[in-house]
Design a protein around this motif. Structure first.
Motif, PDB file in Angstrom:
ATOM      1  N   PHE A   1       5.816  -4.810  15.065  1.00  0.00           N
ATOM      2  CA  PHE A   1       5.301  -6.421  14.999  1.00  0.00           C
ATOM      3  C   PHE A   1       3.802  -6.762  14.903  1.00  0.00           C
ATOM      4  N   HIS A   2       3.226  -5.804  14.509  1.00  0.00           N
ATOM      5  CA  HIS A   2       1.652  -5.808  14.528  1.00  0.00           C
ATOM      6  C   HIS A   2       1.220  -5.666  12.952  1.00  0.00           C
ATOM      7  N   LYS A   3       0.176  -6.156  12.645  1.00  0.00           N
ATOM      8  CA  LYS A   3      -0.460  -5.794  11.349  1.00  0.00           C
ATOM      9  C   LYS A   3      -1.720  -5.136  11.802  1.00  0.00           C
ATOM     10  N   GLU A   4      -1.798  -3.728  10.805  1.00  0.00           N
ATOM     11  CA  GLU A   4      -3.323  -3.349  10.866  1.00  0.00           C
ATOM     12  C   GLU A   4      -4.099  -3.964   9.903  1.00  0.00           C
ATOM     13  N   PRO A   5      -5.532  -4.414  10.201  1.00  0.00           N
ATOM     14  CA  PRO A   5      -6.193  -5.202   9.362  1.00  0.00           C
ATOM     15  C   PRO A   5      -7.116  -4.446   8.394  1.00  0.00           C
ATOM     16  N   TYR A   6      -6.299  -3.681   7.429  1.00  0.00           N
ATOM     17  CA  TYR A   6      -7.058  -2.967   6.444  1.00  0.00           C
ATOM     18  C   TYR A   6      -7.395  -3.866   5.285  1.00  0.00           C
ATOM     19  N   ASP A   7      -8.705  -3.621   5.092  1.00  0.00           N
ATOM     20  CA  ASP A   7      -9.101  -4.128   3.844  1.00  0.00           C
ATOM     21  C   ASP A   7     -10.063  -3.112   3.109  1.00  0.00           C
ATOM     22  N   LEU A   8      -9.308  -2.739   2.014  1.00  0.00           N
ATOM     23  CA  LEU A   8      -9.930  -1.765   1.130  1.00  0.00           C
ATOM     24  C   LEU A   8     -11.321  -2.030   0.444  1.00  0.00           C
ATOM     25  N   LYS A   9     -11.156  -3.376  -0.036  1.00  0.00           N
ATOM     26  CA  LYS A   9     -12.660  -3.788  -0.575  1.00  0.00           C
ATOM     27  C   LYS A   9     -13.638  -3.685   0.557  1.00  0.00           C
ATOM     28  N   LYS A  10     -13.493  -4.371   1.746  1.00  0.00           N
ATOM     29  CA  LYS A  10     -14.518  -3.899   2.884  1.00  0.00           C
ATOM     30  C   LYS A  10     -14.830  -2.492   2.973  1.00  0.00           C
ATOM     31  N   ASP A  11     -13.753  -1.657   2.976  1.00  0.00           N
ATOM     32  CA  ASP A  11     -14.076  -0.245   3.061  1.00  0.00           C
ATOM     33  C   ASP A  11     -15.010   0.487   1.988  1.00  0.00           C
ATOM     34  N   ILE A  12     -14.669   0.047   0.699  1.00  0.00           N
ATOM     35  CA  ILE A  12     -15.525   0.372  -0.425  1.00  0.00           C
ATOM     36  C   ILE A  12     -16.968   0.043  -0.186  1.00  0.00           C
ATOM     37  N   ASP A  13     -17.196  -1.563   0.279  1.00  0.00           N
ATOM     38  CA  ASP A  13     -18.525  -1.859   0.328  1.00  0.00           C
ATOM     39  C   ASP A  13     -19.293  -0.994   1.622  1.00  0.00           C
ATOM     40  N   THR A  14     -18.713  -0.635   2.551  1.00  0.00           N
ATOM     41  CA  THR A  14     -19.061   0.226   3.733  1.00  0.00           C
ATOM     42  C   THR A  14     -19.356   1.540   3.038  1.00  0.00           C
ATOM     43  N   ILE A  15     -18.810   2.116   2.284  1.00  0.00           N
ATOM     44  CA  ILE A  15     -18.682   3.217   1.755  1.00  0.00           C
ATOM     45  C   ILE A  15     -20.222   3.369   0.953  1.00  0.00           C
ATOM     46  N   VAL A  16     -20.158   2.335   0.001  1.00  0.00           N
ATOM     47  CA  VAL A  16     -21.324   2.058  -0.861  1.00  0.00           C
ATOM     48  C   VAL A  16     -22.656   2.120  -0.192  1.00  0.00           C
ATOM     49  N   SER A  17     -22.495   1.405   0.863  1.00  0.00           N
ATOM     50  CA  SER A  17     -23.628   0.928   1.918  1.00  0.00           C
ATOM     51  C   SER A  17     -24.108   2.300   2.370  1.00  0.00           C
ATOM     52  N   LEU A  18     -23.262   2.926   3.098  1.00  0.00           N
ATOM     53  CA  LEU A  18     -23.560   4.162   3.477  1.00  0.00           C
ATOM     54  C   LEU A  18     -24.262   5.048   2.194  1.00  0.00           C
ATOM     55  N   GLY A  19     -23.679   5.020   1.134  1.00  0.00           N
ATOM     56  CA  GLY A  19     -24.143   5.966   0.136  1.00  0.00           C
ATOM     57  C   GLY A  19     -25.757   5.346  -0.252  1.00  0.00           C
ATOM     58  N   GLU A  20     -26.102   4.458  -0.183  1.00  0.00           N
ATOM     59  CA  GLU A  20     -27.350   3.809  -0.320  1.00  0.00           C
ATOM     60  C   GLU A  20     -28.187   4.281   0.654  1.00  0.00           C
ATOM     61  N   VAL A  21     -27.823   4.262   2.046  1.00  0.00           N
ATOM     62  CA  VAL A  21     -28.689   5.000   3.033  1.00  0.00           C
ATOM     63  C   VAL A  21     -28.925   6.273   2.544  1.00  0.00           C
ATOM     64  N   ALA A  22     -27.838   7.031   2.528  1.00  0.00           N
ATOM     65  CA  ALA A  22     -28.030   8.554   2.305  1.00  0.00           C
ATOM     66  C   ALA A  22     -28.894   8.978   1.092  1.00  0.00           C
ATOM     67  N   ARG A  23     -28.749   7.995  -0.022  1.00  0.00           N
ATOM     68  CA  ARG A  23     -29.457   8.443  -1.139  1.00  0.00           C
ATOM     69  C   ARG A  23     -31.116   8.046  -0.914  1.00  0.00           C
ATOM     70  N   LYS A  24     -31.327   7.095  -0.175  1.00  0.00           N
ATOM     71  CA  LYS A  24     -32.752   6.521  -0.059  1.00  0.00           C
ATOM     72  C   LYS A  24     -33.561   7.460   1.213  1.00  0.00           C
ATOM     73  N   GLU A  25     -32.709   7.633   2.113  1.00  0.00           N
ATOM     74  CA  GLU A  25     -33.280   8.235   3.409  1.00  0.00           C
ATOM     75  C   GLU A  25     -32.787   9.645   3.675  1.00  0.00           C
ATOM     76  N   GLY A  26     -31.808   9.956   3.150  1.00  0.00           N
ATOM     77  CA  GLY A  26     -31.490  11.347   3.308  1.00  0.00           C
ATOM     78  C   GLY A  26     -29.978  11.278   4.338  1.00  0.00           C
ATOM     79  N   PRO A  27     -29.206  12.450   4.163  1.00  0.00           N
ATOM     80  CA  PRO A  27     -28.120  12.385   5.069  1.00  0.00           C
ATOM     81  C   PRO A  27     -28.146  12.277   6.604  1.00  0.00           C
ATOM     82  N   LEU A  28     -29.149  12.796   7.301  1.00  0.00           N
ATOM     83  CA  LEU A  28     -29.568  12.643   8.543  1.00  0.00           C
ATOM     84  C   LEU A  28     -29.921  11.309   8.930  1.00  0.00           C
ATOM     85  N   ALA A  29     -30.266  10.488   8.036  1.00  0.00           N
ATOM     86  CA  ALA A  29     -30.256   8.918   8.572  1.00  0.00           C
ATOM     87  C   ALA A  29     -29.111   8.246   8.861  1.00  0.00           C
TER      88      ALA A  29
END
Length: 276
Positions: free
Chosen positions: A72-100
């Motif tokens: 009776f519940h729904k999981e609030p999955y938003d794949l578009k938002k998840d893609i944006d999150t991954i891209v944002s993390l990728g930008e951080v890792a690419r600019k500042e390195g994985p440790l960032a």
């Protein structure tokens, strides 16, 4: 990130519509009391309850309530938002390195799966180990879900079978008392009402509930697979734009096109800000 499940109105509406239509049909058919038979109730509900108790250990039985509640519940999955999150993390890792990414991981403490993947990247885990570790978690998640589905599937199957058993219970005495027409009607009612109860429990209540939970499990697995591919791309230091394009494969054509259009709208604004 808010991972709290939200109440699913569609599930409640679906049950309400199904039950209302059946109850209203009973009313249109005549006297509703003819569909109330305690013998049938004991056979169907009592028999199903006993079979379920025998089939599963106490620890599993305790999970039946939470499993049914989850439907009776729904999981609030938003794949578009998840893609944006991954891209944002990728930008951080690419600019500042994985440790960032270590500081960034704390922002996703409510999403344990994503947080675990980020920390594995920070720890320098290679591509194959990262994939193996994350996919193992998906596997055991699906195993846990399957145990819940198994209980609901068994209830649906058992209720149907006990409806047939009730038919036998009513049919045998009916055949014995063929010379007494006054007993044939009540005995036949036990046959048909028990079958009705079994079919109702199976096809209106428990089978749809099990099917919904299976769909929810598949959706959760799909989301986690998307995150795995994105995290591996970050680990491989891929261009964030390339990561976004590859992950749009998880979206429907309409959603992917909408995301591309949104990116095209935002691109000129980003250029203007850079020029300014």
């Amino acid at each position: 990130v808010d991972r709290m499940p939200k109440f699913s109105k569609s599930t409640l509406v679906g049950y309400a519509v199904g039950i209302f239509c059946i109850v209203y049909s009973i009313k249109l058919a005549g006297n509703g009391r003819t569909f109330l038979d305690w013998t049938s109730v004991f056979i169907t509900i009592g028999g199903t309850l006993g079979a379920v108790i025998v089939s599963f250990p106490v620890d599993r039985l305790k999970m039946l309530g939470p499993v049914m509640k989850k439907a009776f519940h729904k999981e609030p999955y938003d794949l578009k938002k998840d893609i944006d999150t991954i891209v944002s993390l990728g930008e951080v890792a690419r600019k500042e390195g994985p440790l960032a990414l270590e500081d960034t991981a704390e922002e996703y403490k409510d999403d344990e799966f994503l947080r675990k993947g980020i920390l594995l990247i920070v720890d320098g885990t290679d591509k194959e180990q990262l994939r193996s570790s994350m996919e193992t978690e998906i596997y055991f998640m699906q195993q846990r879900h399957q145990k819940g589905h198994a209980m609901l599937d068994m209830i649906a199957t058992t209720a149907t079978s006990l409806g047939l058993l009730g038919t036998y219970i009513g049919l045998i005495p009916m055949l014995v008392n063929l010379e007494d027409p006054t007993k044939l009607g009540p005995l036949m009612a036990v046959e048909l009402v028990t079958s009705f109860y079994g079919a109702f429990l199976a096809y209106v209540v428990f089978s749809p509930m099990s099917r919904r939970l299976k769909n929810m499990s598949r959706d959760e697995a799909t989301r986690k697979e998307l995150l795995i591919e994105g995290l591996i791309a970050i680990r491989e230091n891929q261009n964030p734009r390339v990561i976004r394009e590859s992950l749009t494969a998880y979206l429907s054509k309409k959603e992917a096109e909408r995301m591309r259009q949104q990116q095209e709208k935002n691109a000129p604004k980003a250029k203007l800000r850079k020029v300014a």
